[in-house]
Design a protein around this motif. Structure first.
Motif, mmCIF file in Angstrom:
data_model
loop_
_atom_site.group_PDB
_atom_site.id
_atom_site.type_symbol
_atom_site.label_atom_id
_atom_site.label_comp_id
_atom_site.label_asym_id
_atom_site.label_seq_id
_atom_site.Cartn_x
_atom_site.Cartn_y
_atom_site.Cartn_z
ATOM 1 N N THR A 128 0.835 -1.192 0.000
ATOM 2 C CA THR A 128 0.000 0.000 0.000
ATOM 3 C C THR A 128 0.875 1.251 0.000
ATOM 4 N N TRP A 129 0.244 2.392 -0.239
ATOM 5 C CA TRP A 129 0.958 3.662 -0.281
ATOM 6 C C TRP A 129 1.290 4.105 1.138
ATOM 7 N N PRO A 130 2.544 4.511 1.404
ATOM 8 C CA PRO A 130 2.919 4.943 2.754
ATOM 9 C C PRO A 130 2.081 6.129 3.224
ATOM 10 N N GLY A 131 1.699 6.104 4.471
ATOM 11 C CA GLY A 131 0.864 7.154 5.036
ATOM 12 C C GLY A 131 1.557 8.485 5.208
ATOM 13 N N ASP A 132 2.897 8.483 5.208
ATOM 14 C CA ASP A 132 3.601 9.738 5.435
ATOM 15 C C ASP A 132 4.108 10.394 4.153
ATOM 16 N N ILE A 133 3.615 9.940 3.003
ATOM 17 C CA ILE A 133 3.919 10.585 1.730
ATOM 18 C C ILE A 133 2.596 11.039 1.136
ATOM 19 N N ARG A 134 2.577 12.247 0.583
ATOM 20 C CA ARG A 134 1.343 12.751 0.004
ATOM 21 C C ARG A 134 0.869 11.851 -1.131
ATOM 22 N N SER A 135 -0.383 11.975 -1.477
ATOM 23 C CA SER A 135 -0.968 11.185 -2.557
ATOM 24 C C SER A 135 -0.370 11.566 -3.900
ATOM 25 N N VAL A 136 -0.456 10.645 -4.858
ATOM 26 C CA VAL A 136 -0.027 10.922 -6.221
ATOM 27 C C VAL A 136 -0.980 11.958 -6.800
ATOM 28 N N SER A 137 -0.415 13.009 -7.405
ATOM 29 C CA SER A 137 -1.211 14.145 -7.860
ATOM 30 C C SER A 137 -0.774 14.613 -9.238
ATOM 31 N N VAL A 138 -1.552 15.537 -9.788
ATOM 32 C CA VAL A 138 -1.193 16.183 -11.046
ATOM 33 C C VAL A 138 0.212 16.761 -10.897
ATOM 34 N N GLY A 139 1.038 16.551 -11.905
ATOM 35 C CA GLY A 139 2.411 17.057 -11.891
ATOM 36 C C GLY A 139 3.434 16.004 -11.532
ATOM 37 N N ASP A 140 3.011 14.890 -10.944
ATOM 38 C CA ASP A 140 3.935 13.803 -10.633
ATOM 39 C C ASP A 140 4.210 12.992 -11.903
ATOM 40 N N VAL A 141 5.269 12.199 -11.873
ATOM 41 C CA VAL A 141 5.635 11.374 -13.020
ATOM 42 C C VAL A 141 5.695 9.916 -12.574
ATOM 43 N N ILE A 142 5.097 9.036 -13.371
ATOM 44 C CA ILE A 142 5.105 7.604 -13.091
ATOM 45 C C ILE A 142 5.976 6.920 -14.129
ATOM 46 N N LYS A 143 6.970 6.199 -13.662
ATOM 47 C CA LYS A 143 7.832 5.409 -14.546
ATOM 48 C C LYS A 143 7.263 3.992 -14.579
ATOM 49 N N ILE A 144 6.871 3.533 -15.753
ATOM 50 C CA ILE A 144 6.308 2.197 -15.928
ATOM 51 C C ILE A 144 7.290 1.352 -16.719
ATOM 52 N N THR A 145 7.627 0.190 -16.179
ATOM 53 C CA THR A 145 8.424 -0.796 -16.914
ATOM 54 C C THR A 145 7.489 -1.936 -17.268
ATOM 55 N N GLY A 146 7.400 -2.241 -18.551
ATOM 56 C CA GLY A 146 6.458 -3.243 -19.021
ATOM 57 C C GLY A 146 7.021 -4.645 -19.030
#
Length: 150
Positions: free
Chosen positions: A95-113
């Protein structure tokens, strides 16, 4: 009475893999949190980014197995966004750590397929936009504890 039976020769091999190694048909994702003051206006190539980390400081890598639900990099990005907004866990139960803000507009996601190709997608207000690999990485979000500026 006993009868001799010929059995085919078999070999047993042990293959050691790390516990967090993704399945061969999986997408892995790393989220880079935008730390620029105007990050919620969208990602720009000059914006500094920090990789999201677990609470122990290790890199946070999300794993999503290919399925009827996830068949492309955009569907994987949508699933990462859901995990990053604490709506679900990845396919390994992370799960997403509670002490980091949520993923939002402006963030970048690196996807490896599954074929080991890589794409970077910025989170946009209406989906995801493909962007060049970010060059302004500034450490780990877990160490700087990126918080919401809204």
């Amino acid at each position: 009475m006993t009868t001799a039976v010929t059995r085919p020769l078999t070999a047993t091999a042990r293959i050691d893999t790390p516990d967090n190694a993704p399945a061969p048909h999986a997408y892995t994702a790393t989220v880079y949190m935008n730390t620029h003051l105007d990050n919620f206006d969208g990602y720009q190539p000059h914006h500094p980014l920090a990789a999201a980390t677990r609470t122990d400081g290790s890199p946070l890598r999300l794993v999503l197995h290919t399925s009827d639900r996830i068949r492309s990099h955009r569907e994987a990005a949508r699933a990462v966004f859901s995990v990053g907004n604490r709506q679900r866990a990845d396919d390994n139960g992370q799960t997403w750590p509670g002490d980091i803000r949520s993923v939002s507009v402006g963030d970048v996601i690196k996807i490896t397929g599954p074929g080991h190709w890589i794409i970077h997608l910025s989170v946009d207000s209406f989906g995801f936009l493909a962007v060049a690999e970010p060059t302004h990485l500034t450490g780990l979000a877990g160490k700087t504890r990126v918080t919401s500026r809204r």
